[in-house]
Design a protein around this motif. Structure first.
Motif, PDB file in Angstrom:
ATOM      1  N   LYS A   1       0.847  -1.229  -0.038  1.00 32.81           N
ATOM      2  CA  LYS A   1      -0.132  -0.175  -0.046  1.00 32.81           C
ATOM      3  C   LYS A   1       0.828   1.217  -0.257  1.00 32.81           C
ATOM      4  N   CYS A   2       2.150   1.146   0.330  1.00 36.29           N
ATOM      5  CA  CYS A   2       2.889   2.433   0.196  1.00 36.29           C
ATOM      6  C   CYS A   2       3.139   2.857  -1.262  1.00 36.29           C
ATOM      7  N   ASP A   3       3.344   4.132  -1.122  1.00 33.53           N
ATOM      8  CA  ASP A   3       3.231   4.869  -2.593  1.00 33.53           C
ATOM      9  C   ASP A   3       4.467   4.695  -3.180  1.00 33.53           C
ATOM     10  N   ALA A   4       5.556   4.650  -2.190  1.00 33.15           N
ATOM     11  CA  ALA A   4       7.027   4.358  -2.800  1.00 33.15           C
ATOM     12  C   ALA A   4       7.718   3.475  -1.657  1.00 33.15           C
ATOM     13  N   GLY A   5       8.699   2.900  -2.418  1.00 29.93           N
ATOM     14  CA  GLY A   5       9.839   2.248  -1.464  1.00 29.93           C
ATOM     15  C   GLY A   5      11.292   3.125  -1.698  1.00 29.93           C
ATOM     16  N   ILE A   6      11.794   3.515  -0.737  1.00 31.27           N
ATOM     17  CA  ILE A   6      13.075   4.442  -0.786  1.00 31.27           C
ATOM     18  C   ILE A   6      14.335   3.492  -0.133  1.00 31.27           C
ATOM     19  N   THR A   7      15.128   3.280  -1.088  1.00 29.59           N
ATOM     20  CA  THR A   7      16.146   2.259  -0.610  1.00 29.59           C
ATOM     21  C   THR A   7      17.653   3.214  -0.823  1.00 29.59           C
ATOM     22  N   GLN A   8      18.687   2.818  -0.160  1.00 30.59           N
ATOM     23  CA  GLN A   8      19.996   2.819  -0.714  1.00 30.59           C
ATOM     24  C   GLN A   8      20.279   1.711  -1.728  1.00 30.59           C
ATOM     25  N   CYS A   9      21.703   1.621  -1.886  1.00 32.97           N
ATOM     26  CA  CYS A   9      22.131   0.715  -2.780  1.00 32.97           C
ATOM     27  C   CYS A   9      23.587   0.429  -2.734  1.00 32.97           C
ATOM     28  N   ASP A  10      24.294  -0.437  -3.260  1.00 28.68           N
ATOM     29  CA  ASP A  10      25.828  -0.472  -3.415  1.00 28.68           C
ATOM     30  C   ASP A  10      26.504   0.269  -4.281  1.00 28.68           C
ATOM     31  N   ALA A  11      25.850   0.672  -5.427  1.00 32.09           N
ATOM     32  CA  ALA A  11      26.756   1.139  -6.353  1.00 32.09           C
ATOM     33  C   ALA A  11      25.817   1.325  -7.715  1.00 32.09           C
ATOM     34  N   LEU A  12      26.163   2.206  -8.582  1.00 31.40           N
ATOM     35  CA  LEU A  12      25.418   2.523  -9.599  1.00 31.40           C
ATOM     36  C   LEU A  12      26.284   2.251 -10.918  1.00 31.40           C
ATOM     37  N   VAL A  13      25.708   1.540 -11.902  1.00 34.03           N
ATOM     38  CA  VAL A  13      26.669   1.402 -13.101  1.00 34.03           C
ATOM     39  C   VAL A  13      26.534   2.116 -14.425  1.00 34.03           C
ATOM     40  N   ALA A  14      27.460   2.872 -14.637  1.00 34.39           N
ATOM     41  CA  ALA A  14      27.034   3.704 -15.827  1.00 34.39           C
ATOM     42  C   ALA A  14      26.982   3.051 -17.229  1.00 34.39           C
ATOM     43  N   GLN A  15      27.866   1.794 -17.264  1.00 34.46           N
ATOM     44  CA  GLN A  15      27.916   1.400 -18.704  1.00 34.46           C
ATOM     45  C   GLN A  15      26.295   0.870 -18.833  1.00 34.46           C
ATOM     46  N   THR A  16      25.358   0.509 -18.041  1.00 33.98           N
ATOM     47  CA  THR A  16      24.223  -0.150 -18.380  1.00 33.98           C
ATOM     48  C   THR A  16      22.838   0.811 -17.731  1.00 33.98           C
ATOM     49  N   GLY A  17      23.430   1.733 -17.097  1.00 34.96           N
ATOM     50  CA  GLY A  17      22.454   2.384 -16.159  1.00 34.96           C
ATOM     51  C   GLY A  17      21.649   1.636 -15.104  1.00 34.96           C
ATOM     52  N   SER A  18      22.695   0.833 -14.425  1.00 34.95           N
ATOM     53  CA  SER A  18      21.829  -0.181 -13.492  1.00 34.95           C
ATOM     54  C   SER A  18      22.269   0.378 -12.078  1.00 34.95           C
ATOM     55  N   ILE A  19      21.203  -0.274 -11.106  1.00 35.43           N
ATOM     56  CA  ILE A  19      21.639  -0.111  -9.604  1.00 35.43           C
ATOM     57  C   ILE A  19      22.317  -1.396  -9.215  1.00 35.43           C
ATOM     58  N   LEU A  20      23.005  -1.461  -8.511  1.00 39.03           N
ATOM     59  CA  LEU A  20      23.663  -2.654  -7.931  1.00 39.03           C
ATOM     60  C   LEU A  20      23.170  -2.723  -6.515  1.00 39.03           C
ATOM     61  N   SER A  21      22.439  -3.575  -5.962  1.00 37.28           N
ATOM     62  CA  SER A  21      21.720  -3.451  -4.534  1.00 37.28           C
ATOM     63  C   SER A  21      21.718  -5.089  -4.306  1.00 37.28           C
ATOM     64  N   THR A  22      21.599  -5.171  -2.878  1.00 36.01           N
ATOM     65  CA  THR A  22      21.675  -6.330  -2.091  1.00 36.01           C
ATOM     66  C   THR A  22      20.657  -6.260  -0.980  1.00 36.01           C
ATOM     67  N   ASN A  23      20.285  -7.723  -0.618  1.00 31.60           N
ATOM     68  CA  ASN A  23      18.996  -7.347   0.479  1.00 31.60           C
ATOM     69  C   ASN A  23      19.755  -6.804   1.708  1.00 31.60           C
ATOM     70  N   LYS A  24      21.165  -6.599   1.785  1.00 29.01           N
ATOM     71  CA  LYS A  24      21.615  -5.963   2.853  1.00 29.01           C
ATOM     72  C   LYS A  24      21.755  -4.400   2.773  1.00 29.01           C
ATOM     73  N   SER A  25      21.802  -3.936   1.586  1.00 31.22           N
ATOM     74  CA  SER A  25      22.078  -2.448   1.342  1.00 31.22           C
ATOM     75  C   SER A  25      20.769  -1.919   0.897  1.00 31.22           C
ATOM     76  N   ALA A  26      19.820  -2.583   0.696  1.00 29.46           N
ATOM     77  CA  ALA A  26      18.577  -1.866   0.076  1.00 29.46           C
ATOM     78  C   ALA A  26      17.296  -2.523   0.796  1.00 29.46           C
ATOM     79  N   GLY A  27      17.231  -2.679   2.085  1.00 32.50           N
ATOM     80  CA  GLY A  27      16.216  -3.233   2.994  1.00 32.50           C
ATOM     81  C   GLY A  27      15.443  -4.378   2.611  1.00 32.50           C
ATOM     82  N   GLY A  28      16.372  -5.520   2.588  1.00 34.71           N
ATOM     83  CA  GLY A  28      15.792  -6.837   1.950  1.00 34.71           C
ATOM     84  C   GLY A  28      15.492  -7.022   0.772  1.00 34.71           C
TER      85      GLY A  28
END
Ligand code: SF4
Lengths: 492, 244
Positions: free
Chosen positions: B144-171
């Motif tokens: 029911k939340c309007d948004a999920g706000i997280t942190q991440c491990d890294a951003l990858v320029a080559q592909t425009g990707s977010i690298l995250s884990t269940n540790k860095s991004a709240g499960g």
């Protein structure tokens, strides 16, 4: 669609007809292939749909592939990495098992599809579970998992949009990467209206949102999530899942049990190998730089983690793969990363369509591996479903020489069990070609014979029936090439 | 139910039997007249040292440039392509402004998040009803939340990707269940390419990997209907990255 011989192996009495072509009664795979191929090639609507869908793929893929600094070297390396992995498969599988087991995962080795099915059903029963959410798994299709689960009375929902659509239609996936590519939005809208009672729409967005709403509740309610796996990493004991929709991420996160099924050939030695394989799979498979979600799973919920399944099972399936491994000529077919590119470029696939193959894996790669996974003589006709243009070989990101393998299958099938009339026809042809006079005479008579051809053309009496039923035979020239060459020589 | 040892052994011994006959190297056919030489591994980074392997891959994969600015530009271009909203914030004050803007534009009322330096800052700034996942959560409520706000491990320029884990991004679920995923990252988290991302995972986690790690590349998408792109297939319909 029709997978007749496989159907026999499916537990009898299953309510669903997932793998059955219920429009056609079961027939011999080769007869079914010819019948469906005839029908599909004449179906212009089908052709238009496929051409337009694939047209978008060609543009996207060319764009993304051209961004690589050196696609050729990347391809060679990808092929060599898989060659190394497959060439030491026992070693890497044991490493994978040891590492992933250490993190609390249960690994099950299944020699046959029955063993895999029984294990999965057993896990679900032991947990007293009932509701299952599945994300796309072709290995699951291969072992006819849905039919087995439904027979047990479990509620099974395919969460991948394309898979959900074909599940509602009670048919097999049309293409192992794009399962519902053969359907127009109108057909999908009709399907949803009939099965879900939703309003008609011709907007792909709205159709997608309908499926989204239906699935949302199912993810949360499901007790078990079942997925496939694109790669198994030996070094770290992880599986890697590639997807776009997020349905796999949800299926492996919310339910309390996660079961992944993969073929034993999916191993990669190192985690960092993915830095090459993930973008190559996305580029070749869908014309993307990277697919939406690439997820590495190294176990169930670990101590101190917020969420995740309590149990994680990995089923490693043989089901004929070691037979293919034992053929050094075609062993590299186990390097396949199931990107589907060879289907997308295949002129046969584009004309006869995915269902005509009657196999879990369609197109060139399916035609190469199915006779090994199943039985050569029953499936050898697929090796002739090739124009030998070599487009598949050229497009394959791991450099499998598919066109060559199709020829080897033809040779192997003929050596294993020669067909008497083919043998005699070839002998006769060889004899004839060694008789220059007879040959010249035949050439002289050919235009004359052709004059009578309209009398029998396209009828069973016609010796060229198979060819001329749907085509015009080119007019035989009075002047042969030999004549022409001789004349030219005199002039020169 | 354990694996019957018979199947495991049967498969492994079938593999060993099969592999007793070597197969030609990729690019060669069995039965070719040229002598089958010992395989050369010059290209096979699986058995190369990590460093050599990484530098080789870099010469094949799409180019990324040398400087941070080039990476940021590439990330922005990729985001456009992927329909990710990419916001480069001047400083923390700007981050707060941007968050406020997102809140009003999207009409957020309730957000899901996890504890973290940047997510705490977001919670403080937004002043909305918060659902913290850290101590466990109810999936229906999270949905029911309007948004999920997280942190991440890294951003990858080559592909425009977010690298995250269940540790860095709240499960595993926070980043995927709510309809809008918002990632807040530090500038120094921007990496050039995929090889760098894998190096980071190895350095950061050693062999204590979180049970789920992954790349998120754009909002959830599908092309399953006539190969026409639709966003928000099962996961978030919107993806916003705030880089500060
Ligand atoms: S054989 Fe090659 S092109 Fe075909 S699906 Fe497999 S990896 Fe892709």
């Amino acid at each position: 669609m029709a997978i007749a011989p496989e159907k026999i192996e499916v537990p009898a009495g299953s309510g669903a007809a997932h793998d059955d072509n219920f429009h056609n009664p079961p027939e011999k795979p080769s007869a079914q292939f010819h019948h469906d191929a005839d029908e599909k090639t004449a179906d212009l609507r089908h052709r238009e749909l496929i051409q337009s869908a694939l047209g978008k793929y060609y543009v996207a893929r060319a764009g993304k592939q051209s961004k690589f600094q050196n696609w050729g070297a990347a391809r060679q390396t990808a092929a060599e990495v898989k060659w190394e992995a497959v060439g030491h498969l026992d070693q890497y599988l044991r490493e994978f098992e040891e590492k992933i087991t250490a993190r609390g995962t249960k690994v099950f080795w299944a020699s046959t599809e029955e063993e895999a099915r029984d294990y999965i059903v057993g896990v679900i029963k032991d947990a007293g579970a009932r509701r299952i959410i599945k994300s796309k798994t072709m290995t699951g299709e291969e072992i006819h998992l849905n039919a087995a689960l439904e027979k047990e009375g479990f509620e099974v929902a395919e969460s991948d949009l394309g898979e959900y659509i074909v599940q509602l239609r009670e048919e097999a996936p049309y293409h192992f990467v794009f399962p519902a590519m053969h359907l127009s939005r109108g057909e999908i809208s009709d399907l949803f209206r009939e099965k879900l009672g939703t309003a008609a729409t011709d907007s792909p967005e709205e159709l997608t949102m309908i499926a989204r709403e239906v699935m949302r509740e199912k993810y949360i309610a499901a007790d078990v999530g079942i997925s496939g796996g694109n790669f198994a990493i030996a070094e770290t004991g992880m599986i890697s899942i590639t997807e776009n929709e997020g349905n796999a991420r949800l299926s492996v996160s919310l339910p309390k049990i996660h079961i992944a099924i993969m073929g034993i050939e999916k191993v990669l030695p190192k985690m960092s190998d993915l830095a090459l394989f993930l973008p190559m799979l996305a580029t070749a498979g869908a014309g993307q730089a990277l697919t939406g979600y690439n997820t590495l799973l190294g176990g169930p919920k670990q101590e101190g983690e917020i969420d995740g399944p309590q149990e994680f099972h990995v089923v490693l399936l043989d089901n004929g793969r070691t037979k293919l491994l034992a053929d050094p000529e075609q062993r590299d077919a186990l390097s396949c990363i199931r990107c589907g590119a060879c289907l997308n470029v295949c002129p046969i696939f584009k004309n006869v369509g995915g269902h005509t193959y009657g196999t879990t894996y369609q197109g060139p790669i399916g035609s190469v591996i199915t006779p090994h996974f199943k039985e050569m003589q029953t499936w050898k006709h697929l090796s002739s479903a090739s124009s030998l243009c070599g487009a598949c070989t050229e497009t394959c990101p791991v450099k499998i020489d598919l066109a060559h393998h199709l020829l080897q299958n033809r040779r192997n099938a003929a050596t294993q069990k020669p067909v008497w009339w083919e043998k005699w026809a070839m002998k006769g042809f060889a004899w004839f070609m060694n008789q220059p006079r007879l040959y010249r005479l035949a050439l002289k008579l050919a235009p004359l014979a052709q004059a009578f051809h309209p009398l029998v053309k396209g009828r069973r009496l016609d010796p060229l029936y198979v060819w001329t039923a749907g085509r015009e035979f080119p007019k035989v020239k009075r002047e042969t090439f030999k004549d022409f060459w001789a004349k030219r020589g005199n002039l020169g | 139910m354990p694996t019957p040892t018979s199947s495991r052994e049967a498969i492994l011994s079938a593999i060993r039997r099969a592999l007793a006959v070597p197969a030609p190297k990729p690019g060669h056919h069995a039965g070719e007249s040229e002598p089958q030489q010992e395989p050369q591994f010059e290209n096979t980074f699986s058995i190369l040292g990590q460093e050599a392997a990484t530098s080789q891959k870099r010469t094949w994969l799409p180019p990324v440039g040398e400087s941070w600015d080039e990476w940021a530009d590439l990330f922005a271009a990729n985001s456009l392509d992927l329909k990710t909203q990419w916001i480069l914030c001047a400083d923390e004050a700007d981050l707060k402004t941007q968050l406020e803007k997102l809140k009003s534009e999207n009409g957020w009322k309730k957000i899901g998040l996890h504890r973290g330096e940047l997510t705490d800052l977001a919670a403080e700034t937004l002043g909305l009803e918060n659902l913290y996942v850290d101590g466990g959560y109810d999936a229906h409520e999270l949905e029911k939340c309007d948004a999920g706000i997280t942190q991440c491990d890294a951003l990858v320029a080559q592909t425009g990707s977010i690298l995250s884990t269940n540790k860095s991004a709240g499960g595993r679920v926070l980043s995927i269940l709510p309809p809008h995923h918002v990632v807040i990252a530090r500038r120094e988290q921007l990496l050039p390419d995929l090889p760098a991302a894998f190096e980071l995972m190895q350095q950061k986690y050693g062999d204590k990997y979180p049970s789920l790690m992954g790349f998120i590349t754009g909002p959830s998408r599908t092309g399953d209907i006539e190969r026409i792109l639709v966003l928000g297939a099962h996961g978030p319909k919107k993806l916003t990255i705030l880089c500060v």
